[in-house]
Motif scaffolding. Structure first.
Motif, short mmCIF file in Angstrom:
data_model
loop_
_atom_site.label_atom_id
_atom_site.label_comp_id
_atom_site.label_asym_id
_atom_site.label_seq_id
_atom_site.Cartn_x
_atom_site.Cartn_y
_atom_site.Cartn_z
N ARG A 176 53.88 32.68 29.99
CA ARG A 176 54.73 33.81 29.60
C ARG A 176 53.94 34.89 28.88
NH1 ARG A 176 59.32 30.04 26.90
NH2 ARG A 176 59.82 28.85 28.79
N SER A 177 52.73 34.56 28.48
CA SER A 177 51.96 35.49 27.64
C SER A 177 50.48 35.20 27.78
CB SER A 177 52.35 35.29 26.18
OG SER A 177 51.91 33.99 25.76
N ARG A 178 49.71 36.14 27.28
CA ARG A 178 48.26 35.96 27.21
C ARG A 178 47.93 34.68 26.46
NH1 ARG A 178 45.45 40.50 23.86
NH2 ARG A 178 46.23 39.24 22.15
N ALA A 179 48.65 34.46 25.37
CA ALA A 179 48.37 33.27 24.55
C ALA A 179 48.56 31.99 25.36
CB ALA A 179 49.28 33.26 23.32
N ILE A 224 51.26 42.40 41.16
CA ILE A 224 50.09 43.21 40.81
C ILE A 224 48.89 42.30 40.53
CG2 ILE A 224 49.14 44.79 39.08
CD1 ILE A 224 51.09 46.11 41.04
N GLY A 225 49.12 41.16 39.91
CA GLY A 225 48.00 40.24 39.66
C GLY A 225 47.33 39.83 40.96
N GLY A 226 48.13 39.53 41.96
CA GLY A 226 47.59 39.19 43.27
C GLY A 226 46.93 40.39 43.94
N ASN A 227 47.55 41.55 43.78
CA ASN A 227 46.96 42.77 44.34
C ASN A 227 45.57 43.02 43.75
OD1 ASN A 227 49.97 44.92 44.51
ND2 ASN A 227 49.44 43.06 45.60
N SER A 285 50.64 29.98 37.08
CA SER A 285 51.48 31.04 37.63
C SER A 285 51.70 32.12 36.57
CB SER A 285 52.83 30.49 38.08
OG SER A 285 53.71 31.58 38.37
N THR A 286 51.48 33.38 36.98
CA THR A 286 51.74 34.50 36.07
C THR A 286 53.03 35.23 36.44
OG1 THR A 286 50.36 35.92 37.46
CG2 THR A 286 49.27 34.83 35.59
N GLU A 287 53.88 34.59 37.24
CA GLU A 287 55.06 35.30 37.76
C GLU A 287 56.03 35.74 36.67
OE1 GLU A 287 56.94 32.54 40.46
OE2 GLU A 287 57.47 31.16 38.86
N GLN A 288 55.93 35.10 35.50
CA GLN A 288 56.86 35.49 34.42
C GLN A 288 56.28 36.56 33.50
OE1 GLN A 288 58.50 32.04 32.45
NE2 GLN A 288 59.35 31.23 34.35
N MET A 289 55.06 36.97 33.73
CA MET A 289 54.44 38.01 32.88
C MET A 289 54.68 39.37 33.52
SD MET A 289 50.98 35.91 31.88
CE MET A 289 50.34 37.17 30.76
N THR A 290 55.89 39.88 33.31
CA THR A 290 56.36 41.04 34.07
C THR A 290 56.57 42.30 33.23
OG1 THR A 290 58.59 40.24 33.76
CG2 THR A 290 57.51 39.61 35.81
N SER A 291 55.84 42.41 32.14
CA SER A 291 56.02 43.62 31.32
C SER A 291 55.48 44.84 32.07
CB SER A 291 55.29 43.47 29.99
OG SER A 291 53.91 43.37 30.19
N GLY A 299 51.94 43.60 33.15
CA GLY A 299 51.60 42.19 33.27
C GLY A 299 51.32 41.85 34.72
N PRO A 300 50.58 40.77 34.98
CA PRO A 300 50.17 40.45 36.35
C PRO A 300 51.31 40.01 37.25
CG PRO A 300 49.53 38.68 34.84
CD PRO A 300 50.03 39.82 33.99
N GLY A 301 52.44 39.60 36.66
CA GLY A 301 53.54 39.10 37.47
C GLY A 301 54.45 40.18 38.02
N VAL A 302 54.25 41.43 37.58
CA VAL A 302 55.11 42.51 38.06
C VAL A 302 54.95 42.66 39.56
CG1 VAL A 302 55.49 45.01 37.96
CG2 VAL A 302 54.93 43.73 35.89
N LEU A 303 56.07 42.79 40.27
CA LEU A 303 55.98 43.01 41.70
C LEU A 303 55.56 44.44 41.97
CD1 LEU A 303 59.09 41.07 43.10
CD2 LEU A 303 56.75 40.25 42.66
#
Lengths: 457, 457
Positions: free
Chosen positions: B49-52, B141-144, B91-97, B110-114
């Protein structure tokens, strides 16, 4: 010159080594004379003509642990390209091949090609190479790549890195590597291109650059706006940011900068102002509409006078005035040129601090730069015969760096770190990042012979 | 699941570890099912959910030498993001800031943003994030960033790398690093951003991306051109390259691709053609004039039928048809998707070879791609129950890679190497370059725990 190295390289590369000391002396210093090697320092100058020549030098240098200073056109303002004692200065000024591929919209060029010459070659095919340092007519592509040079166009067109698709690089030891790609897209393995762009000769020597070209824009139209104060000038910059159609150029000169230009020659600027903005649009079919909108916005922001250049001659003269700013300031006397860059929204605060800092240290200063990018080049003048004056200028320089950091900025937007700013780099990067970057450097330059002492101190 | 790792991470990160095996199974495979781990493989899924959270995982992974697979939205077509046996799937799918800064024209995400969600957030400020994979509505975006994704807009707007100004990355061991810059320009030390863009999770985990935005263009206008043969279609592509005003999109679909799309749903394409081109312009104030010029050029090049979409609905339907091509082909049966990229001037030759290669191996094939960039996605279909058919598809895949190389191209334009193309990477890079890239990797991932086996085999 380092006699044994000079003799050895002269045998290996007949005709490429400069054996006349007077000629060699011309390769000693770049555009940051404060970093000149002590008089009497010995160094060897090689004028490479080909990749093979560069390989010979880098093979010899690795074998004999000789430091190498890659050198383009010596326009570096940070002492990145002047001779080091005992070094080989490896000049690429004779590697000037240019091949334009209009179908792929690429240029494949040698590092010694001057920026302006590449622009001219591209224009013959209806194409443009946008990166445009003020020193365009003098600076080389190799140097542009080494510093990730910016210049006057960046507000719309970005920086050198945005146009480098791939590089051919010779590494210490003489190995040739190719980075990046020759196709429009490509993601096979790491792209090391961006690592070399801006590396200031600390990793290897670029022997060929593959550069992206774009369709040639319309000739730009130019607005000159004159403001009663520097604060009002910055209000003008803010107003331009609201425009949907980004200007292709937003240059700031404060009153003292304009006066220095006009002292150097009559370029059509008004003396005694609080500051001026030069603004251009090159948007195909809409430049006139854009400059009209910019002029209105600048007037509303408080410009005392707004004039659209009536013809190309008038516009070219104004731009030429901007381009001679650096020699004009040089003619005024010894000075340190800053190159800090802050978020564009914070530029007004930085500009406000520059003259406060100068006053605090009892120095004369000018403030100019690429206002559309938040990239500022304040100058602090000092009396070279007065130790206290020099010390004050150094403190003012430090104050501006710290002011830029406090605003979320960086110590260098486009000039690079070189010798001048190496003392600040550790603080900007932090110890962990510095160590990582040195570990990356060691992959390519394990002996530490590439431009040692520059950038990383 | 690897029981001890799962239990340990569940204690360290309560609520983030997937403990339900059925749910975890959903994280096993990306869009390249051929690379799925053997049934019964154990792995741990952490939804950070976070960098931490990411730091905790990468600290644990380094301490216990556990492989880590960074995972975005599992749209990778090359098996870069599926679970490895014994790995932690992070999975970074929840990091959607998403934070949009309209003054600096930046997005901090965040990397999870579509990708599509970022586009929508930017549009609220009159800004655009151009990179536009066909899977825009599903890919993150993380995958991109991990693949340096391209897509439909690249012919005019470039690729993901052209928009990444800086990254926050967590390295194995948990250390946080920041690459690049937050200002418009900045050259203090090496820019490691480009190294991480396209690194496919082999160096670290991106926890934040600073992305450059541009002013929103006009809504594009769309031309659909239908050709009697694939050769004529490619003549159309060549004709478009002459245009001064670069289209914002040039998509190629051969006859079988179009038929597969129309089998999937009625998107308004004509069946039974030799090939179609979808071409757009979004040039402010001039899109109508551009598409008229494109239509004329395409007719002159031999199009049997050229239609300008009459309204947004019609244009959107056509584009939606192009975007569903991948699922439409998936629905047709098992296949290998190519992603070769050649100089745009050589694309016609490559296209001509694709169906020859398919015929030689007795396979059905489709040929489609981003014709403006020379980036082609041929598909070879096989019968999963026939070992000989699978082997033929593999040989055809290899033939196309070699054809691309012979034309000066690369094995991957935008999908990345992943598991699928690792066998070819060594040949494309050569031993010396491969060794250098692995040495660079070791600076960041000395234990070799980041996505091991992917890209570098």
């Amino acid at each position: 010159m380092a006699a044994s190295t000079t003799e050895a390289l002269d045998r290996l590369l007949p005709g490429r080594v400069v054996t006349d000391p007077d000629v060699a002396a011309g390769y000693a210093v770049d555009a940051y004379p404060q970093a000149a090697a002590a008089p009497g320092s010995t160094f060897t100058v090689v004028r490479a003509r080909s990749r093979a020549d560069v390989q010979v030098v880098l093979r010899y240098a690795a074998q004999h642990r000789v430091p190498v200073v890659p050198q383009g056109a010596r326009t570096s303002t940070t002492g990145a390209a002047g001779a080091l004692p005992g070094s080989v200065v490896l000049s690429t000024e004779q590697m000037t091949s240019v091949r334009i591929d209009p179908v792929e919209r690429l240029a494949v060029v040698g590092p010694g090609v001057l920026n302006a010459d590449l622009k001219a070659a591209a224009a013959e095919h209806g194409l443009a190479y946008p990166p445009d340092p003020a020193s365009s007519s003098m600076c080389s592509i190799g140097g542009n790549v080494a510093t990730n040079a910016g210049g006057l166009c960046c507000v719309k067109y970005g920086v050198t890195a945005d146009y480098v698709r791939g590089l051919e690089v010779v590494l210490p030891g003489g190995e040739v590597m190719r980075t990046g790609r020759r196709t429009a897209k490509g993601v096979a393995g790491y792209d090391l291109t961006g690592l070399f762009v801006g590396s200031e000769g600390t990793l290897g020597v670029v022997t060929e650059a593959v550069l992206r070209l774009v369709p040639l824009g319309d000739p730009p139209l130019t607005v000159l706006a004159v403001f009663p104060s520097l604060a009002a000038t910055m209000a003008g910059v803010t107003a331009l940011r609201e425009s949907r159609h980004t200007p292709s150029l937003v240059e700031l000169l404060d009153g003292p900068s304009v006066d220095a230009v006009q002292d150097y020659g009559d370029y059509g600027f008004p003396r005694g102002s609080g500051g001026v903005l030069l603004v251009q649009s090159d948007r195909p079919g809409h430049a006139a509409e854009d400059v009209e909108a910019y002029a209105a916005a600048l007037t509303a922001a408080g410009a005392a006078e707004v004039a659209v250049a009536e013809d190309r001659t008038e516009a070219d003269l104004l731009l030429e005035g901007r381009r001679v700013l650096n020699p004009a300031l040089q003619a005024r006397g010894p000075r340190f040129i800053e190159d800090v860059c802050v978020p564009v929204g914070r530029l007004g605060e930085l500009v406000a601090q520059v003259h406060v800092i100068a006053e605090r240290h009892g120095l004369e200063a000018t403030c100019s730069g690429h206002a559309g990018d938040g990239n500022l080049h304040p100058c602090f003048f000092y009396d070279a015969d007065e130790r206290a004056s020099l010390a004050a200028a150094r403190r003012a320089f430090d104050d501006v760096v710290r002011a830029a950091w406090a605003l979320g900025g960086t110590l260098t937007g486009e000039h690079g770190v070189g010798a001048q700013k190496a003392p600040w780099l550790r603080e900007e990067l932090g110890e962990a990042e510095l160590a990582r970057q040195l570990a990356v450097k060691a992959v390519f330059d394990p002996l530490g012979i590439m431009n040692p002492g520059r950038v990383y101190g």
